[in-house]
Write a protein that holds these residues in place. Structure first.
Motif, PDB file in Angstrom:
ATOM      1  N   VAL A 226      37.724  36.549  53.986  1.00  0.00           N
ATOM      2  CA  VAL A 226      37.091  35.325  54.488  1.00  0.00           C
ATOM      3  C   VAL A 226      35.695  35.140  53.893  1.00  0.00           C
ATOM      4  O   VAL A 226      35.306  34.034  53.505  1.00  0.00           O
ATOM      5  N   SER A 229      35.659  33.368  50.696  1.00  0.00           N
ATOM      6  CA  SER A 229      36.256  32.033  50.679  1.00  0.00           C
ATOM      7  C   SER A 229      35.204  30.964  50.976  1.00  0.00           C
ATOM      8  O   SER A 229      34.102  31.269  51.443  1.00  0.00           O
ATOM      9  N   ASP A 231      35.220  29.032  53.430  1.00  0.00           N
ATOM     10  CA  ASP A 231      34.937  29.119  54.867  1.00  0.00           C
ATOM     11  C   ASP A 231      33.862  30.153  55.166  1.00  0.00           C
ATOM     12  O   ASP A 231      33.118  30.032  56.147  1.00  0.00           O
ATOM     13  N   ASN A 239      32.714  32.373  61.633  1.00  0.00           N
ATOM     14  CA  ASN A 239      34.010  32.905  61.214  1.00  0.00           C
ATOM     15  C   ASN A 239      34.704  33.734  62.285  1.00  0.00           C
ATOM     16  O   ASN A 239      35.933  33.761  62.356  1.00  0.00           O
TER      17      ASN A 239
END
Length: 339
Positions: A226, A229, A231, A239
């Protein structure tokens, strides 16, 4: 600098890894091999009580340290009198037996053993406590115990320049150049995982028992990615909620949610390390800690193309002997300590 006459008995050193929740004792032979070791639950916040259990005075607290020492190695002290005694860890904190003042970073690893704090144990041999390290900056950083592991890794691997990771409740990353500790960072990754999974809404839908399986590994890697990424740019505080929502939408099972959260937190730790460390991809990296946790860190590091990673063993034992050697408490260069 604390000096002591080296022991000529079959035991060369008695050493303690004395933390907050546990106490580990090691008896070395004269060649630096671990001849015996023990683990007890008598960390500095859980000392053995007096028999009546009533006295909570400061004097009783000091007596508690003596009782713990007696339980850990009283027979060794009796059978091998005048053997040097050294300890590292939280025993030297403000809450410990006696505070061992911090040494400022940067400094040579060999200097750590040159400033030991001496305590009268009442058993006829003084206890020499290893100091912690302090990094002064706008956001100061400290360590106690990890400096001993760093000394052990450098001795074990015979390296001068390395990045050392110490995963755990408060993970440390220590930059060593020319056998000098130049800088270190702390990440409260393990504690954050424990708090979120046990005391937040994220834990309400998690299941954290049973052996790991392929689904868990996939969930860990998914979480670790994550931070890489788009995001991930929203930051960890945003997150982490995904570990719940991915469960609510059926994309993660209750077991997988815990591993996903672990991966997400470790992934953000590694992303920050990469972002703040020049030349990290050319750096030799060593990990020391719980074997399973180190393997997880190795997985996360590989996602960032950090593959020159090795897991060191017995760093604490190596380090305790090495610092005792630097302090003049023992006189022989150690062979590889063995269990």
């Amino acid at each position: 600098m604390t000096q002591a006459t080296p022991s000529t008995s079959s035991t060369g050193l008695i050493a303690l890894d004395w933390g907050t929740t546990s106490l580990r004792a090691y008896r070395f032979d004269a060649d630096g091999r671990v001849a015996d070791k023990r683990a007890l639950p008598w960390g500095i916040m859980n000392l053995p009580p007096a028999e009546d259990g009533a006295d909570t005075s400061a004097a009783s607290s000091l007596a508690g340290f003596r009782r713990a020492l007696q339980a850990a190695c009283g027979d060794w002290l009796r059978d091998f009198p005048a053997t040097p005694l050294i300890a590292a860890g939280m025993v030297g904190s403000k809450q410990g037996w006696r505070e061992a003042p911090y040494l400022d970073v940067p400094l040579a690893v060999s200097d750590v053993g040159n400033t030991l704090t001496v305590v009268d144990t009442g058993f006829g041999v003084p206890l020499h406590i290893v100091p912690g390290l302090l990094q002064r900056s706008a956001l100061p950083n400290v360590m106690r115990g990890e400096e001993t592991q760093v000394a052990g890794i450098l001795d074990q691997l015979q390296v001068d320049d390395i990045l050392i990771g110490l995963p755990g409740t408060h993970s440390k990353w220590v930059h060593v150049r020319g056998k000098r500790i130049e800088h270190f960072d702390t990440f409260m990754t393990g504690e954050m995982y424990a708090v979120l999974s046990n005391h937040s809404i994220l834990g309400r839908t998690m299941q954290r028992d049973g052996a790991a399986d392929a689904e868990d590994d996939a969930a860990f890697v998914r979480g670790a990615l994550v931070a890489k990424s788009p995001d991930g740019r929203a930051g960890m505080l945003s997150n982490i909620f995904g570990s719940r929502t991915l469960g609510l939408t059926g994309e993660l099972s209750p077991r997988a949610q815990a591993h996903y959260l672990s991966g997400l937190l470790i992934g953000h730790e590694i992303a920050a390390l990469v972002a703040t460390t020049d030349g990290v991809r050319q750096q030799r990296i060593a990990l020391i800690g719980d074997d399973a946790l180190c393997e997880r860190y190795r997985q996360a590091l590989a996602l960032y193309d950090l593959t020159k990673v090795e897991i060191a063993a017995a760093a604490t034992e190596h380090g305790l002997w090495k610092l005792a050697l630097h302090a003049g408490l023992v006189s022989s260069s150690p062979r590889t300590p063995r269990k």
